[in-house]
Design a protein around this motif. Sequence first.
Motif, PDB file in Angstrom:
ATOM      1  N   ASN A   1       5.008   8.934  -7.713  1.00 30.58           N
ATOM      2  CA  ASN A   1       4.315   9.677  -6.512  1.00 30.58           C
ATOM      3  C   ASN A   1       2.898   9.433  -6.785  1.00 30.58           C
ATOM      4  O   ASN A   1       2.100   8.825  -5.694  1.00 30.58           O
ATOM      5  CB  ASN A   1       4.481  11.087  -6.540  1.00 30.58           C
ATOM      6  CG  ASN A   1       5.962  11.277  -5.724  1.00 30.58           C
ATOM      7  OD1 ASN A   1       6.438  10.522  -4.895  1.00 30.58           O
ATOM      8  ND2 ASN A   1       6.321  12.494  -5.795  1.00 30.58           N
ATOM      9  N   LEU A   2       2.270   9.387  -8.157  1.00 31.09           N
ATOM     10  CA  LEU A   2       0.866   9.567  -8.192  1.00 31.09           C
ATOM     11  C   LEU A   2       0.474   7.635  -7.951  1.00 31.09           C
ATOM     12  O   LEU A   2      -0.598   7.641  -7.510  1.00 31.09           O
ATOM     13  CB  LEU A   2       0.663   9.884  -9.684  1.00 31.09           C
ATOM     14  CG  LEU A   2      -0.980   9.849  -9.974  1.00 31.09           C
ATOM     15  CD1 LEU A   2      -1.701  10.710  -9.001  1.00 31.09           C
ATOM     16  CD2 LEU A   2      -1.196  10.146 -11.649  1.00 31.09           C
ATOM     17  N   VAL A   3       1.389   6.918  -8.467  1.00 31.77           N
ATOM     18  CA  VAL A   3       0.922   5.474  -8.393  1.00 31.77           C
ATOM     19  C   VAL A   3       1.210   5.072  -6.948  1.00 31.77           C
ATOM     20  O   VAL A   3       0.307   4.497  -6.532  1.00 31.77           O
ATOM     21  CB  VAL A   3       2.259   4.747  -9.326  1.00 31.77           C
ATOM     22  CG1 VAL A   3       1.902   3.225  -9.055  1.00 31.77           C
ATOM     23  CG2 VAL A   3       2.022   4.913 -10.863  1.00 31.77           C
ATOM     24  N   ILE A   4       2.148   5.495  -6.244  1.00 31.69           N
ATOM     25  CA  ILE A   4       2.305   5.279  -4.910  1.00 31.69           C
ATOM     26  C   ILE A   4       1.092   5.789  -3.996  1.00 31.69           C
ATOM     27  O   ILE A   4       0.380   4.977  -3.271  1.00 31.69           O
ATOM     28  CB  ILE A   4       3.629   5.774  -4.339  1.00 31.69           C
ATOM     29  CG1 ILE A   4       4.831   4.997  -4.846  1.00 31.69           C
ATOM     30  CG2 ILE A   4       3.611   5.696  -2.821  1.00 31.69           C
ATOM     31  CD1 ILE A   4       6.186   5.493  -4.430  1.00 31.69           C
ATOM     32  N   LEU A   5       0.652   7.279  -4.339  1.00 33.66           N
ATOM     33  CA  LEU A   5      -0.454   7.669  -3.910  1.00 33.66           C
ATOM     34  C   LEU A   5      -1.898   6.848  -4.125  1.00 33.66           C
ATOM     35  O   LEU A   5      -2.778   6.539  -3.138  1.00 33.66           O
ATOM     36  CB  LEU A   5      -0.789   8.854  -4.181  1.00 33.66           C
ATOM     37  CG  LEU A   5      -1.926   9.786  -3.512  1.00 33.66           C
ATOM     38  CD1 LEU A   5      -1.889   9.994  -1.931  1.00 33.66           C
ATOM     39  CD2 LEU A   5      -1.960  11.187  -4.102  1.00 33.66           C
TER      40      LEU A   5
ATOM     41  N   ILE B   1      -1.528   3.618  -2.067  1.00 33.78           N
ATOM     42  CA  ILE B   1      -1.867   3.676  -0.688  1.00 33.78           C
ATOM     43  C   ILE B   1      -3.220   3.991  -0.480  1.00 33.78           C
ATOM     44  O   ILE B   1      -3.885   3.357   0.370  1.00 33.78           O
ATOM     45  CB  ILE B   1      -1.169   4.728  -0.090  1.00 33.78           C
ATOM     46  CG1 ILE B   1       0.322   4.332   0.035  1.00 33.78           C
ATOM     47  CG2 ILE B   1      -1.739   5.337   1.369  1.00 33.78           C
ATOM     48  CD1 ILE B   1       1.525   5.434   0.335  1.00 33.78           C
ATOM     49  N   LEU B   2      -4.095   5.032  -1.199  1.00 36.18           N
ATOM     50  CA  LEU B   2      -5.350   5.121  -1.235  1.00 36.18           C
ATOM     51  C   LEU B   2      -6.175   3.832  -1.274  1.00 36.18           C
ATOM     52  O   LEU B   2      -7.220   3.805  -0.637  1.00 36.18           O
ATOM     53  CB  LEU B   2      -5.896   6.315  -2.205  1.00 36.18           C
ATOM     54  CG  LEU B   2      -5.102   7.621  -1.852  1.00 36.18           C
ATOM     55  CD1 LEU B   2      -5.784   8.725  -2.946  1.00 36.18           C
ATOM     56  CD2 LEU B   2      -5.742   8.088  -0.320  1.00 36.18           C
ATOM     57  N   LYS B   3      -5.743   3.113  -2.474  1.00 36.09           N
ATOM     58  CA  LYS B   3      -6.412   1.957  -2.642  1.00 36.09           C
ATOM     59  C   LYS B   3      -6.578   1.000  -1.535  1.00 36.09           C
ATOM     60  O   LYS B   3      -7.561   0.597  -1.013  1.00 36.09           O
ATOM     61  CB  LYS B   3      -5.953   1.079  -3.917  1.00 36.09           C
ATOM     62  CG  LYS B   3      -6.670  -0.092  -4.467  1.00 36.09           C
ATOM     63  CD  LYS B   3      -6.332  -0.613  -5.547  1.00 36.09           C
ATOM     64  CE  LYS B   3      -6.932  -2.025  -5.798  1.00 36.09           C
ATOM     65  NZ  LYS B   3      -6.298  -2.629  -7.192  1.00 36.09           N
ATOM     66  N   LYS B   4      -5.339   1.060  -0.961  1.00 33.62           N
ATOM     67  CA  LYS B   4      -5.187  -0.144   0.268  1.00 33.62           C
ATOM     68  C   LYS B   4      -5.994   0.588   1.321  1.00 33.62           C
ATOM     69  O   LYS B   4      -6.599  -0.397   2.285  1.00 33.62           O
ATOM     70  CB  LYS B   4      -3.744  -0.344   0.476  1.00 33.62           C
ATOM     71  CG  LYS B   4      -3.571  -1.247   1.642  1.00 33.62           C
ATOM     72  CD  LYS B   4      -2.327  -2.153   1.588  1.00 33.62           C
ATOM     73  CE  LYS B   4      -2.201  -2.963   2.850  1.00 33.62           C
ATOM     74  NZ  LYS B   4      -2.627  -4.160   2.569  1.00 33.62           N
ATOM     75  N   PHE B   5      -5.837   1.722   1.710  1.00 33.42           N
ATOM     76  CA  PHE B   5      -6.178   2.283   3.153  1.00 33.42           C
ATOM     77  C   PHE B   5      -7.497   2.874   2.922  1.00 33.42           C
ATOM     78  O   PHE B   5      -8.174   3.203   3.995  1.00 33.42           O
ATOM     79  CB  PHE B   5      -5.230   3.177   3.754  1.00 33.42           C
ATOM     80  CG  PHE B   5      -4.102   2.570   4.122  1.00 33.42           C
ATOM     81  CD1 PHE B   5      -3.822   1.534   5.090  1.00 33.42           C
ATOM     82  CD2 PHE B   5      -2.937   2.787   3.330  1.00 33.42           C
ATOM     83  CE1 PHE B   5      -3.004   0.909   5.454  1.00 33.42           C
ATOM     84  CE2 PHE B   5      -1.477   1.990   3.843  1.00 33.42           C
ATOM     85  CZ  PHE B   5      -1.626   0.990   5.023  1.00 33.42           C
TER      86      PHE B   5
ATOM     87  N   LYS C   1     -10.816   0.157  -0.254  1.00 34.69           N
ATOM     88  CA  LYS C   1     -11.019  -1.180   0.319  1.00 34.69           C
ATOM     89  C   LYS C   1     -11.902  -1.010   1.399  1.00 34.69           C
ATOM     90  O   LYS C   1     -13.047  -1.609   1.510  1.00 34.69           O
ATOM     91  CB  LYS C   1      -9.963  -2.007   0.554  1.00 34.69           C
ATOM     92  CG  LYS C   1      -9.266  -2.708  -0.887  1.00 34.69           C
ATOM     93  CD  LYS C   1      -8.121  -3.770  -0.333  1.00 34.69           C
ATOM     94  CE  LYS C   1      -7.571  -4.158  -1.658  1.00 34.69           C
ATOM     95  NZ  LYS C   1      -6.513  -5.110  -1.237  1.00 34.69           N
ATOM     96  N   PRO C   2     -11.618  -0.066   2.360  1.00 33.79           N
ATOM     97  CA  PRO C   2     -12.465   0.012   3.536  1.00 33.79           C
ATOM     98  C   PRO C   2     -13.723   0.730   3.121  1.00 33.79           C
ATOM     99  O   PRO C   2     -14.792   0.074   3.625  1.00 33.79           O
ATOM    100  CB  PRO C   2     -11.756   0.818   4.671  1.00 33.79           C
ATOM    101  CG  PRO C   2     -10.126   0.577   4.287  1.00 33.79           C
ATOM    102  CD  PRO C   2     -10.010   0.386   2.662  1.00 33.79           C
ATOM    103  N   VAL C   3     -13.553   1.738   2.445  1.00 34.83           N
ATOM    104  CA  VAL C   3     -14.929   2.363   1.824  1.00 34.83           C
ATOM    105  C   VAL C   3     -15.783   1.189   1.071  1.00 34.83           C
ATOM    106  O   VAL C   3     -16.969   1.524   1.239  1.00 34.83           O
ATOM    107  CB  VAL C   3     -14.355   3.548   1.006  1.00 34.83           C
ATOM    108  CG1 VAL C   3     -15.687   4.130   0.608  1.00 34.83           C
ATOM    109  CG2 VAL C   3     -13.947   4.740   1.928  1.00 34.83           C
ATOM    110  N   THR C   4     -15.056   0.659   0.189  1.00 40.26           N
ATOM    111  CA  THR C   4     -15.923  -0.320  -0.614  1.00 40.26           C
ATOM    112  C   THR C   4     -16.627  -1.338   0.269  1.00 40.26           C
ATOM    113  O   THR C   4     -17.592  -1.797   0.360  1.00 40.26           O
ATOM    114  CB  THR C   4     -15.093  -1.309  -1.681  1.00 40.26           C
ATOM    115  OG1 THR C   4     -14.331  -0.073  -2.329  1.00 40.26           O
ATOM    116  CG2 THR C   4     -15.614  -2.065  -2.473  1.00 40.26           C
ATOM    117  N   ARG C   5     -15.602  -1.788   1.312  1.00 45.08           N
ATOM    118  CA  ARG C   5     -16.275  -2.774   2.406  1.00 45.08           C
ATOM    119  C   ARG C   5     -17.526  -2.138   3.132  1.00 45.08           C
ATOM    120  O   ARG C   5     -18.392  -2.849   3.270  1.00 45.08           O
ATOM    121  CB  ARG C   5     -15.134  -3.318   3.182  1.00 45.08           C
ATOM    122  CG  ARG C   5     -15.469  -4.275   4.288  1.00 45.08           C
ATOM    123  CD  ARG C   5     -14.531  -4.864   5.113  1.00 45.08           C
ATOM    124  NE  ARG C   5     -13.219  -3.930   5.306  1.00 45.08           N
ATOM    125  CZ  ARG C   5     -13.070  -3.039   6.259  1.00 45.08           C
ATOM    126  NH1 ARG C   5     -14.046  -2.984   7.045  1.00 45.08           N
ATOM    127  NH2 ARG C   5     -12.046  -2.411   6.420  1.00 45.08           N
TER     128      ARG C   5
END
Length: 178
Positions: free
Chosen positions: A30-34, A37-41, A44-48
């Motif tokens: 669950n932690l890895v999936i979370l 998901i957080l990394k993708k959504f 990345k947008p926050v970094t962008r």
Amino acid sequence: MTDRVMLAFAVEQLDVIYLNIWAILISLANLVILFLILKKFLFKPVTRVVSERREKANRLISDAEEAKAAAEADKAAYEARMGQAEEDAAEVVRHAQEVAGRRGEEIIGGAEKRAAAIRKQAEADIAQEKKKALNDLKGEISEISLSIAEQVVGREVKPEDHHALVDGLIADIGDSDE
């Protein structure tokens, strides 16, 4: 409480704490999936967005530096133009003073010439009036002297003799005045 009761209570609490491997693995999954998901959504947008803001801030800073450099160049050009304008103004003032000085000298020279001409004319007028006055005086003196001579001599004197006598007398008087 007694020691036995405490021991039973401690054992009972130990039963509550146990390790369930499947629960740990599921929690890790669950932690890895979370995380993914957080990394993708989220990351990345926050970094962008952060990188876009950083680029925008860098552009604004570079634009501000360019504007500052342009303003300094404009200031230097303005100061150079002001210096040139001051030099031009000083040149104009100097030229105006020269022109005014020459014009003043011309006016003074013209006035002196006119004054000399007026003085010369006045001297000529005075000399002419002096001659006229002398001639009038000669005429009066000759008339007076003729009448005196007639009375003294008792006879009439010729006008030619009389004029010669008066002219000689006036010439003697004129020579003694000079």
